[in-house]
Design an enzyme around this catalytic site. Structure first.
Site, PDB file in Angstrom:
ATOM      1  N   GLU A 108       0.779  -1.295   0.001  1.00 53.33           N
ATOM      2  CA  GLU A 108      -0.078  -0.107   0.282  1.00 53.33           C
ATOM      3  C   GLU A 108       0.853   1.273   0.128  1.00 53.33           C
ATOM      4  O   GLU A 108       1.748   1.393   0.880  1.00 53.33           O
ATOM      5  CB  GLU A 108      -1.158  -0.032   1.385  1.00 53.33           C
ATOM      6  CG  GLU A 108      -1.598  -1.225   1.305  1.00 53.33           C
ATOM      7  CD  GLU A 108      -2.376  -1.721   2.695  1.00 53.33           C
ATOM      8  OE1 GLU A 108      -2.203  -0.932   3.559  1.00 53.33           O
ATOM      9  OE2 GLU A 108      -2.715  -3.092   2.896  1.00 53.33           O
TER      10      GLU A 108
ATOM     11  N   HIS B 169      -0.641   2.511  15.872  1.00 48.10           N
ATOM     12  CA  HIS B 169       0.562   2.695  15.176  1.00 48.10           C
ATOM     13  C   HIS B 169       1.761   2.594  16.014  1.00 48.10           C
ATOM     14  O   HIS B 169       2.768   3.319  15.951  1.00 48.10           O
ATOM     15  CB  HIS B 169       0.527   4.243  14.531  1.00 48.10           C
ATOM     16  CG  HIS B 169      -0.503   4.189  13.623  1.00 48.10           C
ATOM     17  ND1 HIS B 169      -1.905   4.375  13.620  1.00 48.10           N
ATOM     18  CD2 HIS B 169      -0.652   4.004  12.000  1.00 48.10           C
ATOM     19  CE1 HIS B 169      -2.601   4.360  12.532  1.00 48.10           C
ATOM     20  NE2 HIS B 169      -1.835   4.169  11.662  1.00 48.10           N
TER      21      HIS B 169
ATOM     22  N   GLU C 249      -4.232  -6.978   2.731  1.00 48.24           N
ATOM     23  CA  GLU C 249      -3.008  -7.585   3.557  1.00 48.24           C
ATOM     24  C   GLU C 249      -2.710  -9.084   3.437  1.00 48.24           C
ATOM     25  O   GLU C 249      -1.630  -9.385   3.123  1.00 48.24           O
ATOM     26  CB  GLU C 249      -2.752  -7.055   5.048  1.00 48.24           C
ATOM     27  CG  GLU C 249      -2.121  -5.953   5.431  1.00 48.24           C
ATOM     28  CD  GLU C 249      -3.603  -4.632   5.329  1.00 48.24           C
ATOM     29  OE1 GLU C 249      -4.539  -5.349   5.202  1.00 48.24           O
ATOM     30  OE2 GLU C 249      -3.063  -3.657   5.312  1.00 48.24           O
TER      31      GLU C 249
ATOM     32  N   ASP D 116       1.367  -3.132  12.959  1.00 42.87           N
ATOM     33  CA  ASP D 116       0.071  -3.272  13.508  1.00 42.87           C
ATOM     34  C   ASP D 116      -0.945  -4.063  12.651  1.00 42.87           C
ATOM     35  O   ASP D 116      -1.989  -4.739  13.029  1.00 42.87           O
ATOM     36  CB  ASP D 116      -0.607  -2.037  14.051  1.00 42.87           C
ATOM     37  CG  ASP D 116       0.126  -0.991  14.983  1.00 42.87           C
ATOM     38  OD1 ASP D 116      -0.168  -1.148  16.066  1.00 42.87           O
ATOM     39  OD2 ASP D 116       1.094  -0.532  14.589  1.00 42.87           O
ATOM     40  N   TYR D 117      -0.860  -3.886  11.311  1.00 41.38           N
ATOM     41  CA  TYR D 117      -1.791  -4.467  10.279  1.00 41.38           C
ATOM     42  C   TYR D 117      -1.223  -5.894   9.877  1.00 41.38           C
ATOM     43  O   TYR D 117      -1.803  -6.480   9.166  1.00 41.38           O
ATOM     44  CB  TYR D 117      -1.986  -3.488   9.299  1.00 41.38           C
ATOM     45  CG  TYR D 117      -2.108  -2.263   9.671  1.00 41.38           C
ATOM     46  CD1 TYR D 117      -3.432  -2.358  10.699  1.00 41.38           C
ATOM     47  CD2 TYR D 117      -1.850  -1.065   9.291  1.00 41.38           C
ATOM     48  CE1 TYR D 117      -3.660  -0.976  11.283  1.00 41.38           C
ATOM     49  CE2 TYR D 117      -2.061   0.210   9.902  1.00 41.38           C
ATOM     50  CZ  TYR D 117      -3.256   0.024  10.729  1.00 41.38           C
ATOM     51  OH  TYR D 117      -3.584   1.408  11.595  1.00 41.38           O
TER      52      TYR D 117
ATOM     53  N   GLN E 166       2.055  -2.168   5.731  1.00 47.88           N
ATOM     54  CA  GLN E 166       2.516  -0.920   5.953  1.00 47.88           C
ATOM     55  C   GLN E 166       2.973  -0.323   7.285  1.00 47.88           C
ATOM     56  O   GLN E 166       3.758   0.186   7.416  1.00 47.88           O
ATOM     57  CB  GLN E 166       1.348   0.113   5.490  1.00 47.88           C
ATOM     58  CG  GLN E 166       1.567   1.468   5.379  1.00 47.88           C
ATOM     59  CD  GLN E 166       0.596   2.393   4.500  1.00 47.88           C
ATOM     60  OE1 GLN E 166      -0.606   2.500   5.068  1.00 47.88           O
ATOM     61  NE2 GLN E 166       0.693   2.514   3.485  1.00 47.88           N
TER      62      GLN E 166
END
Ligand SMILES: Cc1ncc(C[n+]2csc(CCOP(=O)(O)OP(=O)(O)O)c2C)c(N)n1
Ligand SMILES: [Mg+2]
Length: 809
Positions: A500, A598, A531, A556-557, A553
């Site tokens: 991304e 984040h 993701e 956390d993701y 990115q």
């Protein structure tokens, strides 16, 4: 009457324009024979489980005819990413044989017997072997490739995107033309299969959308038997019809999309025609296609775990009997005067005998290898103590267990050794030595190859030290990374990066800034927010010989992709016993920045779920670049977590920024000290450095160690060496209490045996159990601060020597 050879047959395409009737008839007979053999394998397989010879069985009965049609369109160089129903496809393409099918059912750990998984996977989990023993690639254009199946429903969809996307890169990027063993102009189709109910999974929709956007040669077949175990379609799918609701994806004038086909699962000619048409479009135009195969049956129910009479009503069961695809094919053959009843019966009789024979051979080969070990064990146990009834009983029991498995053999030997702890003898010694040899052999059989461990292992590639010029300039961390990526992209055309915001703007922190302009959109590419399929895209590309950097990115993701990383990427080498590899580099950034989503550092989660990946936690971009330089030159998957707050910090630009390597598992002492060993990684190291200065003023000297990679961890045991000096240990990280820090303690105290040198309770300092709130105060009160580090270490010294270090508060 046509004679069928009694060996495993594969199917052939039907090209009506060129075939004589006899040729046509031969092909149809052959297909019917494969279908019937496959059915027999399912029936007999179930019996083997119910009689206790195998533990669990799941079979492809009811899907034989559609899979033969699919196999006709499948060419060398093509790829499959499917699920546990595809045995007929596997037989019809030669990807597997009936004997191998039984070997896997029995969990035969011999790769010769079960080349897909060496006995590691449940039955009907197929895989071809893409690499040689030394880890080098085979010529994949000569193989009908099958990426290794996984059990999580829908999980195969993410990888499928990558397998198809590789064809697009091979076709559109002329710089890849030299990779002759991987592609022929991108003509390869990636075939996917999925059950109707599993299309309810999020990853299915994500993958369907991604392939539509990417316009890649992905051909997804849905085997629709209207159920997912016991749950009927009305609970699974809107309108109970997956192709109906996906109609919006249909391409039309000027708007790229899908070609969607619907065909009945018992209609042999219809299926052959549909697959030929669909795959032709897919292969030549690189358009994704969906073939929705409806009216599929499941004659034996879902698996050996239960019977479908519990949840299918009588009319449905009767309909399934009548519309059994093999029965319908049989009817069609007779009605079309292709075969007589007598000819068909002969095929069926032959098939039964053939399958029975294959099963017998597979069983006797499986048992045969254990039998020898059993006989040896019985003789040796007996000899351990001639007159001890307990020992003789163990030997007799083992001898009289007709189908003893390895665990019975080894367990008997171990029991006998335990019972004779105090009776040393030559015979006992012989048994103990035999046990040790067997233990090692079984480690190889059951525990080996978490990593490919071939010639390009990151532990085998040559290392290059970092070098600077006298006038090397200081640059932002992101610029250093950018220079590293630039040099590597120039060196190796197989490298591609995607994620991304990674393409046009060069990622959210500009590590790839300017590189899309330089290397083109095919190599530095934006993706949708997806993701799971970003990781899957990486896996598929890597399996086909490319070198993907799949960017997530923010750390956390990673959670959105964790299933694919854990179930697929992390298990790939293990589940194929190094038959396939996917050197994907997952790049992400994490630890502290701002707020609940984040600032993540879920290291415990990563360590718990990603064994099979190397986990790199560079403290700055210099170390990160060195790790990338190493990983890009080796062939095992890794996760690299850059420090989110490090991109604008100044670092000295190495002269060989695209070449120097940072080895895996090589810890570094960042600061020497004598009082406390502090082990940490990533962003907390800067805080510890700050704390170290203050501690110095308080008369406390700390030794700071950065393991740099968590998997593997500190191979040279610098932590242990340090403890020998300081006798005190503090582990600092930003994960929850008992997360990553518990792993570090286990490694240092247990694995390295650091407990031996401890004079004080080992401590951990981590973040709070909740995620950090937004803002600097949120960070201060939730993550370890320099104040926390100073005070924790001071407290340790206070506990050790209260008079020298009186309490602060
Ligand atoms: C992620 C995940 N959830 C649940 C399961 C358990 N499970 C195995 S098969 C199955 C049903 C799948 O049905 P469908 O996709 O229609 O395939 P079919 O078995 O009918 O061919 C379920 C729920 C699983 N393997 N993976
Ligand atoms: Mg189903």
């Amino acid at each position: 009457m046509l004679m069928m050879p009694n060996v495993n047959l594969t199917t052939n395409p039907i090209d009506a324009s060129e075939l004589s009737f006899d040729d046509f008839k031969t092909i149809v007979f052959q297909d019917y024979k494969i279908a019937v053999e496959s059915r027999q394998a399912s029936l007999l397989g179930r019996k083997e489980v119910l009689s206790g010879k195998a533990k669990f069985g799941i079979f492809g009965d009811g899907k034989e005819v559609p899979q033969i049609a699919m196999a006709k369109a499948f060419k060398k160089g093509d790829w499959r990413s499917g699920y546990y129903r595809d045995q007929t496809f596997a037989f019809a393409t030669g990807i597997s044989t009936i004997k191998e099918f039984f070997a896997q059912l029995y969990a035969n750990p011999d790769l010769e017997a079960d080349p897909a998984s060496g006995g590691r996977q449940m039955n009907c989990h197929f895989a071809t072997r893409s690499i040689n023993e030394d880890g080098s690639w085979k010529n994949l254009t000569e193989i009908k490739n099958c990426s290794a199946d996984i059990a999580p429903t829908g999980g195969q969809m993410a990888r499928l995107v990558g397998l198809a996307y590789a064809s697009k890169l091979f076709r559109q990027n002329p710089e890849l033309d030299y990779l002759k063993n991987f592609s022929v102009h991108g003509n390869e189709v990636a075939f996917g299969t999925i059950g109707n109910a599993s299309t309810s999974e999020g990853v299915f929709f994500e993958a369907i959308n991604a392939a539509g956007v990417l316009q890649i040669p992905m051909a997804i077949s849905v085997w629709d038997d209207a159920y997912g175990i016991s749950v009927p379609a009305k609970y699974q799918t809107t309108k109970e019809d997956i192709s109906e609701i996906l109609k919006g994806f249909q391409r039309n004038d000027g708007q790229p999309g899908y070609e969607i086909y619907k065909v009945k699962g018992w209609d042999y000619p219809g299926l052959c025609e549909t697959y030929q048409k669909a795959i032709d479009v897919c292969r030549t135009e690189h358009v994704p296609v969906m073939i929705h195969v409806t009216e599929v049956t499941q004659p034996q129910g879902h698996s050996t775990s239960g019977s479908h009479e519990r949840y299918k009503d009588k009319p449905r069961l009767e309909w399934e009997k009548e519309y059994d695809c093999i029965l319908q094919m049989r009817k069609w053959m007779i009605e079309s005067a292709i075969a007589t009843e007598e000819e068909i019966t002969a095929i069926e009789d032959d098939a039964k005998a053939f399958v029975r024979q294959a099963q017998k051979e597979a069983w006797s080969e499986f048992l045969g290898s254990i039998k020898g070990e059993k006989e040896q064990a019985v003789a040796m146990i007996k000899a351990v103590s001639d007159n001890d009834p307990a020992i003789q009983k163990i030997a007799a029991q083992l001898a009289s267990t007709p189908d003893a498995l390895r665990r019975e053999v080894l367990s008997s030997a171990r029991k006998a050794l335990r019972l004779t702890i105090n009776q040393p003898s030559d015979a006992r010694q012989t048994l103990a030595e035999w046990y040790e040899t067997q233990r090692q052999v079984n480690v190889e059989r059951y525990n080996s190859k978490l990593f490919t461990d071939g010639n390009e292992s990151p532990f085998r590639v040559s290392q290059t030290p970092i070098s600077y010029l006298d006038n090397s300039k200081m640059v932002d961390g992101r610029e250093l990374l950018n220079a590293c990526f630039d040099a590597n992209f120039a060196r190796d055309p197989r490298l591609v990066a995607f994620g991304e915001d990674l393409g046009n703007i060069g990622d959210v922190n500009q590590g790839f800034a300017g590189l899309q302009a330089k290397y083109g959109e095919l190599r530095v590419t934006d993706t949708g927010i997806r993701e799971m399929t970003i990781v899957g895209q990486g896996i598929g590309l890597a399996m086909r010989g490319l070198r993907p950097i799949a960017e997530i990115q923010y750390l956390d993701y990673l959670l959105f992709a964790l299933n694919i990383l854990s179930d697929d990427l992390a298990t790939l080498s293990y589940r194929t016993k190094a038959g396939q590899k996917a050197p994907v580099i997952v790049r992400t950034r994490g630890h502290r920045l701002e707020g609940v989503w984040h600032s993540g550092s879920p290291i415990g989660m990563i360590l718990g779920s990603l064994r099979g990946l190397h986990i790199c936690v560079p403290r700055n971009m210099t170390q990160a670049a060195g790790m990338y330089n190493l990983l890009f030159r080796s062939d095992e998957p890794a996760l690299v977590i850059e420090c989110l707050n490090g991109y604008r910090l100044k670092e000295k630009l190495p002269e060989n920024v695209g070449e120097y390597t940072v080895p895996l598992g090589k810890a570094e002492i960042l600061r020497e000290g004598t009082d406390v060993t502090v082990v940490s990684y990533g962003s907390t190291l800067r805080i510890i450095e700050e704390a170290a200065e203050e501690l110095q003023n308080l008369g406390i000297s700390i030794e700071v160690i950065d393991p740099q990679t968590l998997l593997p961890f500190d191979i040279d045991q610098l932590c242990l060496e340090s403890l020998k000096k300081t006798n005190k240990l503090l582990v600092v990280d930003e994960d929850v209490p008992g997360g990553g820090s518990a792993y570090l303690l286990q490694q240092i105290v247990e694995v390295q045996k650091g407990y031996f040198y401890l004079d004080a309770q080992p401590r951990t300092l981590s973040a709070k159990a909740h995620r950090p709130p937004y803002g600097s105060d949120g960070d201060y009160f939730s993550k370890p601060s320099a104040d926390d580090v100073v005070e924790t270490i001071y407290q340790m010294m206070h506990e050790y020597n209260a008079s020298k270090y009186p309490a602060i508060f």
